[in-house]
Design a protein around this motif. Structure first.
Motif, PDB file in Angstrom:
ATOM      1  N   GLY A   1       5.246 -16.874  20.573  1.00 40.36           N
ATOM      2  CA  GLY A   1       6.694 -17.157  19.581  1.00 40.36           C
ATOM      3  C   GLY A   1       6.246 -16.453  18.257  1.00 40.36           C
ATOM      4  O   GLY A   1       7.185 -16.324  17.460  1.00 40.36           O
ATOM      5  N   GLU A   2       4.945 -16.167  17.962  1.00 40.48           N
ATOM      6  CA  GLU A   2       5.033 -15.410  16.452  1.00 40.48           C
ATOM      7  C   GLU A   2       5.209 -13.985  16.633  1.00 40.48           C
ATOM      8  O   GLU A   2       5.236 -13.361  17.484  1.00 40.48           O
ATOM      9  N   ARG A   3       5.435 -13.482  15.346  1.00 40.37           N
ATOM     10  CA  ARG A   3       5.627 -11.962  15.162  1.00 40.37           C
ATOM     11  C   ARG A   3       4.199 -11.343  15.124  1.00 40.37           C
ATOM     12  O   ARG A   3       3.415 -11.705  14.520  1.00 40.37           O
TER      13      ARG A   3
ATOM     14  N   THR B   1       8.045 -10.116  18.978  1.00 43.34           N
ATOM     15  CA  THR B   1       7.454 -11.495  19.334  1.00 43.34           C
ATOM     16  C   THR B   1       6.556 -11.281  20.352  1.00 43.34           C
ATOM     17  O   THR B   1       6.500 -10.767  21.458  1.00 43.34           O
TER      18      THR B   1
END
Length: 120
Positions: A47-49, A43
């Protein structure tokens, strides 16, 4: 009385004025991360992968989502990236490109590249 009240209010809120925005362009050393270091799939700060093979960049203060054109000073190759993480945390560097973005402008084995960047 009204003038005195407004004067006090103006002085009291002067310290709350927003800071001048830093320029979203410059020249620096850029590094890369994401392949072989365990970051791919983790992460990011927004907050994104993290996709090491995508076109993203880590920067210490630029707002998430800021798009930059990054150009290798040595060969003139460019890539458009989006800020989605924080870093780098090594002195003398302002950008930490994803492996994929770095590969577009320089051989990853090189480790770092002298680049110029500007917000697009």
């Amino acid at each position: 009385m009204l003038f005195k009240t407004l004067s006090i209010l103006a002085v009291a809120t002067a310290g709350l004025a927003p800071l001048q925005a830093k320029a979203s362009s410059g020249c620096t050393l850029a590094s890369h991360y994401g392949v072989g270091d365990g970051y791919h799939g983790q992460t990011t700060a927004n907050g994104e992968r993290y996709n090491a093979y995508g076109n993203s960049v880590a920067h210490r203060w630029m707002p998430f989502g800021t798009r930059l054109k990054v150009t290798n000073q040595r060969n003139g190759k460019s890539v458009i990236v989006r800020v989605n993480d924080r870093g780098p945390y090594v002195g003398g560097r302002d950008l930490d490109l994803s492996y994929g973005a770095f590969s577009t402008i320089a051989p990853p084995g090189q480790g770092v590249a002298k680049v110029c960047y500007t917000e697009v």
